[in-house]
Scaffold this motif. Sequence first.
Motif, PDB file in Angstrom:
ATOM      1  N   PHE A  87      64.848  14.710  73.098  1.00 17.12           N
ATOM      2  CA  PHE A  87      64.185  13.549  72.515  1.00 17.12           C
ATOM      3  C   PHE A  87      64.913  13.093  71.252  1.00 17.12           C
ATOM      4  O   PHE A  87      65.289  11.928  71.123  1.00 17.12           O
ATOM      5  CB  PHE A  87      62.729  13.917  72.218  1.00 17.12           C
ATOM      6  N   ALA A  88      65.146  14.025  70.336  1.00 19.83           N
ATOM      7  CA  ALA A  88      65.820  13.698  69.076  1.00 19.83           C
ATOM      8  C   ALA A  88      67.251  13.222  69.319  1.00 19.83           C
ATOM      9  O   ALA A  88      67.710  12.269  68.693  1.00 19.83           O
ATOM     10  CB  ALA A  88      65.818  14.914  68.151  1.00 19.83           C
ATOM     11  N   SER A  89      67.936  13.872  70.249  1.00 18.45           N
ATOM     12  CA  SER A  89      69.313  13.495  70.566  1.00 18.45           C
ATOM     13  C   SER A  89      69.370  12.071  71.110  1.00 18.45           C
ATOM     14  O   SER A  89      70.207  11.270  70.692  1.00 18.45           O
ATOM     15  CB  SER A  89      69.891  14.475  71.587  1.00 18.45           C
ATOM     16  N   GLU A  90      68.479  11.765  72.025  1.00 19.72           N
ATOM     17  CA  GLU A  90      68.501  10.435  72.632  1.00 19.72           C
ATOM     18  C   GLU A  90      68.160   9.360  71.602  1.00 19.72           C
ATOM     19  O   GLU A  90      68.787   8.303  71.572  1.00 19.72           O
ATOM     20  CB  GLU A  90      67.538  10.388  73.824  1.00 19.72           C
ATOM     21  N   ILE A  91      67.204   9.630  70.722  1.00 21.91           N
ATOM     22  CA  ILE A  91      66.852   8.660  69.676  1.00 21.91           C
ATOM     23  C   ILE A  91      68.019   8.485  68.706  1.00 21.91           C
ATOM     24  O   ILE A  91      68.389   7.359  68.367  1.00 21.91           O
ATOM     25  CB  ILE A  91      65.589   9.114  68.913  1.00 21.91           C
ATOM     26  N   GLN A  92      68.601   9.586  68.282  1.00 22.35           N
ATOM     27  CA  GLN A  92      69.715   9.524  67.324  1.00 22.35           C
ATOM     28  C   GLN A  92      70.877   8.718  67.897  1.00 22.35           C
ATOM     29  O   GLN A  92      71.448   7.864  67.231  1.00 22.35           O
ATOM     30  CB  GLN A  92      70.190  10.924  66.958  1.00 22.35           C
ATOM     31  N   ILE A  93      71.225   8.993  69.137  1.00 24.85           N
ATOM     32  CA  ILE A  93      72.382   8.331  69.735  1.00 24.85           C
ATOM     33  C   ILE A  93      72.069   6.899  70.135  1.00 24.85           C
ATOM     34  O   ILE A  93      72.784   5.968  69.777  1.00 24.85           O
ATOM     35  CB  ILE A  93      72.899   9.153  70.923  1.00 24.85           C
ATOM     36  N   MET A  94      70.976   6.709  70.850  1.00 22.05           N
ATOM     37  CA  MET A  94      70.668   5.378  71.369  1.00 22.05           C
ATOM     38  C   MET A  94      70.210   4.407  70.284  1.00 22.05           C
ATOM     39  O   MET A  94      70.345   3.196  70.436  1.00 22.05           O
ATOM     40  CB  MET A  94      69.594   5.481  72.456  1.00 22.05           C
ATOM     41  N   GLY A  95      69.678   4.932  69.193  1.00 25.11           N
ATOM     42  CA  GLY A  95      69.219   4.073  68.119  1.00 25.11           C
ATOM     43  C   GLY A  95      70.335   3.388  67.357  1.00 25.11           C
ATOM     44  O   GLY A  95      70.096   2.427  66.639  1.00 25.11           O
ATOM     45  N   HIS A  96      71.570   3.856  67.535  1.00 24.01           N
ATOM     46  CA  HIS A  96      72.685   3.318  66.761  1.00 24.01           C
ATOM     47  C   HIS A  96      73.702   2.546  67.597  1.00 24.01           C
ATOM     48  O   HIS A  96      74.683   2.063  67.041  1.00 24.01           O
ATOM     49  CB  HIS A  96      73.404   4.465  66.034  1.00 24.01           C
ATOM     50  N   ILE A  97      73.498   2.459  68.887  1.00 24.90           N
ATOM     51  CA  ILE A  97      74.509   1.780  69.690  1.00 24.90           C
ATOM     52  C   ILE A  97      73.919   0.568  70.416  1.00 24.90           C
ATOM     53  O   ILE A  97      72.757   0.568  70.813  1.00 24.90           O
ATOM     54  CB  ILE A  97      75.174   2.725  70.719  1.00 24.90           C
ATOM     55  N   ARG A  98      74.755  -0.453  70.534  1.00 22.57           N
ATOM     56  CA  ARG A  98      74.396  -1.648  71.283  1.00 22.57           C
ATOM     57  C   ARG A  98      75.642  -2.101  72.039  1.00 22.57           C
ATOM     58  O   ARG A  98      76.691  -2.324  71.451  1.00 22.57           O
ATOM     59  CB  ARG A  98      73.935  -2.781  70.364  1.00 22.57           C
ATOM     60  N   HIS A  99      75.489  -2.218  73.335  1.00 25.56           N
ATOM     61  CA  HIS A  99      76.587  -2.693  74.172  1.00 25.56           C
ATOM     62  C   HIS A  99      75.976  -3.311  75.418  1.00 25.56           C
ATOM     63  O   HIS A  99      74.937  -2.852  75.892  1.00 25.56           O
ATOM     64  CB  HIS A  99      77.532  -1.545  74.552  1.00 25.56           C
ATOM     65  N   GLN A 100      76.620  -4.313  75.945  1.00 28.26           N
ATOM     66  CA  GLN A 100      76.077  -5.020  77.108  1.00 28.26           C
ATOM     67  C   GLN A 100      75.956  -4.139  78.342  1.00 28.26           C
ATOM     68  O   GLN A 100      75.201  -4.468  79.256  1.00 28.26           O
ATOM     69  CB  GLN A 100      76.917  -6.251  77.426  1.00 28.26           C
TER      70      GLN A 100
END
Length: 154
Positions: free
Chosen positions: A25-38
Amino acid sequence: MPNGELFAVKKLWKTGKDEETVDFFASEIQIMGHIRHQNIVKLLGYCSNKSLKLLLYSYVPNCNLQQLLQNNRNLDSEIRYKIALGSAQGLAYLHRDCLTAILHRDVKCNNILLDSKYEAYLADFGLAKLTNSSNYQQAVSLVAGSYGYMAPSK
């Protein structure tokens, strides 16, 4: 939602080891919260309490690549190319364009979502690791990902 907007909700199930669920849970939030790509599914938010952990994602309305291939073996080369290119662009972003490179560690057909126009989106970052994290060396030496496949070793 009342305005008609749809979300995808990922519920993390308890495995008996509370720390394991928290780590994914923490890993996915940490990683996904900072990236944006199409070509990477967007994390919109999360909810958590003692008994429940939910991740809220943008909804991708079609299916995943495995479902598409199981149901339609006669895809034309243009659609195949579009899916391969979108997947590769998402991975290239993770490896080259992020401030800190990200290793997905579970790229497979189930984790490539497709929208109604066959645009590809990488999903499921529960096993992903930042290359500058304190546990990176330990993480890359462990076997991770799906059963039935192991990347070739050198």
